[in-house]
Design a protein around this motif. Sequence first.
Motif, PDB file in Angstrom:
ATOM      1  N   GLU A  45       2.237  18.351  50.654  1.00 31.28           N
ATOM      2  CA  GLU A  45       2.826  18.395  49.319  1.00 31.28           C
ATOM      3  C   GLU A  45       1.936  19.174  48.348  1.00 31.28           C
ATOM      4  OE1 GLU A  45       3.556  14.359  48.192  1.00 31.28           O
ATOM      5  OE2 GLU A  45       5.551  14.351  49.081  1.00 31.28           O
ATOM      6  N   ALA A  46       0.647  18.947  48.453  1.00 30.26           N
ATOM      7  CA  ALA A  46      -0.285  19.649  47.562  1.00 30.26           C
ATOM      8  C   ALA A  46      -0.307  21.143  47.844  1.00 30.26           C
ATOM      9  CB  ALA A  46      -1.686  19.069  47.722  1.00 30.26           C
ATOM     10  N   ALA A  47      -0.106  21.520  49.110  1.00 27.65           N
ATOM     11  CA  ALA A  47      -0.173  22.930  49.480  1.00 27.65           C
ATOM     12  C   ALA A  47       0.915  23.759  48.805  1.00 27.65           C
ATOM     13  CB  ALA A  47      -0.076  23.070  50.991  1.00 27.65           C
ATOM     14  N   ILE A  48       2.055  23.135  48.520  1.00 25.03           N
ATOM     15  CA  ILE A  48       3.152  23.910  47.931  1.00 25.03           C
ATOM     16  C   ILE A  48       3.470  23.463  46.505  1.00 25.03           C
ATOM     17  CG2 ILE A  48       4.152  24.376  50.193  1.00 25.03           C
ATOM     18  CD1 ILE A  48       6.304  22.291  49.581  1.00 25.03           C
ATOM     19  N   ALA A  49       2.630  22.626  45.936  1.00 21.82           N
ATOM     20  CA  ALA A  49       2.901  22.112  44.588  1.00 21.82           C
ATOM     21  C   ALA A  49       2.654  23.187  43.527  1.00 21.82           C
ATOM     22  CB  ALA A  49       2.022  20.899  44.310  1.00 21.82           C
ATOM     23  N   GLY A  50       3.360  23.046  42.413  1.00 21.19           N
ATOM     24  CA  GLY A  50       3.082  23.860  41.242  1.00 21.19           C
ATOM     25  C   GLY A  50       3.675  25.240  41.229  1.00 21.19           C
ATOM     26  N   PRO A  52       6.565  28.107  40.547  1.00 17.46           N
ATOM     27  CA  PRO A  52       5.947  29.398  40.843  1.00 17.46           C
ATOM     28  C   PRO A  52       4.579  29.588  40.197  1.00 17.46           C
ATOM     29  CG  PRO A  52       7.588  29.660  39.136  1.00 17.46           C
ATOM     30  CD  PRO A  52       7.662  28.233  39.563  1.00 17.46           C
ATOM     31  N   THR A  53       3.755  30.414  40.852  1.00 14.50           N
ATOM     32  CA  THR A  53       2.458  30.828  40.318  1.00 14.50           C
ATOM     33  C   THR A  53       2.359  32.345  40.414  1.00 14.50           C
ATOM     34  OG1 THR A  53       1.351  30.717  42.470  1.00 14.50           O
ATOM     35  CG2 THR A  53       1.425  28.685  41.172  1.00 14.50           C
ATOM     36  N   ARG A  54       1.220  32.879  40.098  1.00 12.81           N
ATOM     37  CA  ARG A  54       1.020  34.319  40.210  1.00 12.81           C
ATOM     38  C   ARG A  54       1.143  34.787  41.652  1.00 12.81           C
ATOM     39  NH1 ARG A  54      -4.764  36.624  38.574  1.00 12.81           N
ATOM     40  NH2 ARG A  54      -5.249  35.426  40.451  1.00 12.81           N
ATOM     41  N   ASP A  55       0.813  33.912  42.625  1.00 11.47           N
ATOM     42  CA  ASP A  55       0.769  34.302  44.029  1.00 11.47           C
ATOM     43  C   ASP A  55       2.088  34.104  44.766  1.00 11.47           C
ATOM     44  OD1 ASP A  55      -1.981  34.954  43.926  1.00 11.47           O
ATOM     45  OD2 ASP A  55      -2.495  32.832  44.095  1.00 11.47           O
ATOM     46  N   ALA A  56       2.922  33.180  44.322  1.00 12.91           N
ATOM     47  CA  ALA A  56       4.155  32.871  45.053  1.00 12.91           C
ATOM     48  C   ALA A  56       5.172  32.237  44.116  1.00 12.91           C
ATOM     49  CB  ALA A  56       3.863  31.942  46.227  1.00 12.91           C
ATOM     50  N   THR A  57       6.438  32.507  44.385  1.00  9.89           N
ATOM     51  CA  THR A  57       7.499  31.937  43.554  1.00  9.89           C
ATOM     52  C   THR A  57       8.223  30.779  44.234  1.00  9.89           C
ATOM     53  OG1 THR A  57       9.092  33.570  44.386  1.00  9.89           O
ATOM     54  CG2 THR A  57       7.864  34.127  42.372  1.00  9.89           C
ATOM     55  N   ALA A  58       8.112  30.650  45.551  1.00  6.50           N
ATOM     56  CA  ALA A  58       8.781  29.560  46.266  1.00  6.50           C
ATOM     57  C   ALA A  58       8.119  29.365  47.619  1.00  6.50           C
ATOM     58  CB  ALA A  58      10.268  29.852  46.445  1.00  6.50           C
ATOM     59  N   ALA A  59       8.310  28.180  48.197  1.00  6.11           N
ATOM     60  CA  ALA A  59       7.820  27.891  49.543  1.00  6.11           C
ATOM     61  C   ALA A  59       8.746  26.885  50.207  1.00  6.11           C
ATOM     62  CB  ALA A  59       6.392  27.348  49.504  1.00  6.11           C
ATOM     63  N   LEU A  60       9.044  27.114  51.480  1.00  2.00           N
ATOM     64  CA  LEU A  60       9.853  26.220  52.291  1.00  2.00           C
ATOM     65  C   LEU A  60       9.041  25.847  53.517  1.00  2.00           C
ATOM     66  CD1 LEU A  60      13.136  28.376  52.318  1.00  2.00           C
ATOM     67  CD2 LEU A  60      12.322  26.831  50.513  1.00  2.00           C
ATOM     68  N   VAL A  61       8.969  24.556  53.859  1.00  2.00           N
ATOM     69  CA  VAL A  61       8.104  24.110  54.949  1.00  2.00           C
ATOM     70  C   VAL A  61       8.828  23.074  55.805  1.00  2.00           C
ATOM     71  CG1 VAL A  61       5.909  23.023  55.564  1.00  2.00           C
ATOM     72  CG2 VAL A  61       6.045  24.483  53.531  1.00  2.00           C
ATOM     73  N   ARG A  62       8.657  23.186  57.118  1.00  2.00           N
ATOM     74  CA  ARG A  62       9.117  22.171  58.064  1.00  2.00           C
ATOM     75  C   ARG A  62       7.988  21.921  59.061  1.00  2.00           C
ATOM     76  NH1 ARG A  62      15.027  21.806  58.083  1.00  2.00           N
ATOM     77  NH2 ARG A  62      14.961  20.804  60.128  1.00  2.00           N
TER      78      ARG A  62
END
Length: 387
Positions: A45-50, A52-62
């Motif tokens: 959860e922490a890895a994809i929290a917060g 969009p940022t400057r580095d990424a706008t979205a993340a999907l994980v399974r």
Amino acid sequence: MQSTRRTLLAAALVLGVVAGPAVPPALAATSSAAVPTRSGIPALEAAIAGLPTRDATAALVRAGGSEGVWRGSSGVHDLRTNRPADPAGRFRAGSVTKVFTAAVALQLATEGTLDLDRSARSYLPELIPAAYGKVTVRQLLHHTHGIPAPDFPGDTVEERYADRFRIHDPEDMVRSATSKNREFPPGQKQHYLNIGYTIAALVIERVSGHSYEHQVARRILKPLGLRDTYLPGADPHILGPHNHGYQTMRLDDGTTGPRDVSVWGPTDGWAAGDIISTTADLERFTKALFQGHVVRGPLLREMFTLPKVADWGTGDPAAYSAGLSMKKLGGREVWGKTGSRWGYNTGVASTRDGSRTLVYSVNSTDAKGQEMNEVARNIMVAAYGNP
């Protein structure tokens, strides 16, 4: 060009078969199921929290496997509406395509239709010059062929963006590459490049009598029910629901910022990097592959055996097998493949026994940067531990 027209027609036919119904919209931005293991829920959860940022706008994980299951998403569908990212959205999976290409080649080898130890020139004598006459199909899959990359117009991301709809012909890419001097004698070093998989796909077409796209659809997509995975041909759009990809670059007003690069021609990647998929489909494919349901028999070992040579650039031991790569994370071997297209970073991974599988898509704003995207790296560390 004739070969390009043939490939694009085949891709259109495949799309009609495998694209299937639209991916249903997400009900929530983030969902999860318990994973009480090494990484645990808090780390993922922490890895994809917060976002969009400057580095990424979205993340999907399974994350899956016998150690537990976790699914989550973060970020936005697009920067204009800022609505939540669709966890079922399609994305460009980049070099994860190579896993599919290698699997088809190994299936053909298992059936006796393709000989991994025969030269690529013996299959494509009109295309591969004598200077590369000793390069074998196995060396194409292992990146040990010594053939340099073809030339592409444009050096900067802005130049590539302006040229994003160019149609690249596979045979022309091979001619460009093989017109140059070899980087090293075949089988002596490893240099990770796309060109080996472009040639391998042309060999697949020659020995099978069908397009590369047809072979992937018939042998992998249909049997596994990967209805949201397809090969786009020359279509620069991502069909169906998808989260927009952005690349940081110089904008029209002279400032630097994120530009929507979701629409981008894929033909420069072809069999080395053009596949479009979802995390659910890639998870199903990864599990089936590692369980021996895609490549069957002894030749599956090709995907889990590293050639005993050094990397051409670094001198480190070879890290790539036929289709996959291996890293040691958290004290154990993790096999998989990462991929990048402008605006999108993707990864599939698993321990050899399948106890921990991972699939992610990160909408990176510098997907082709020299360093791994920070969000993607944090996901890998959360799932498996530090190198």
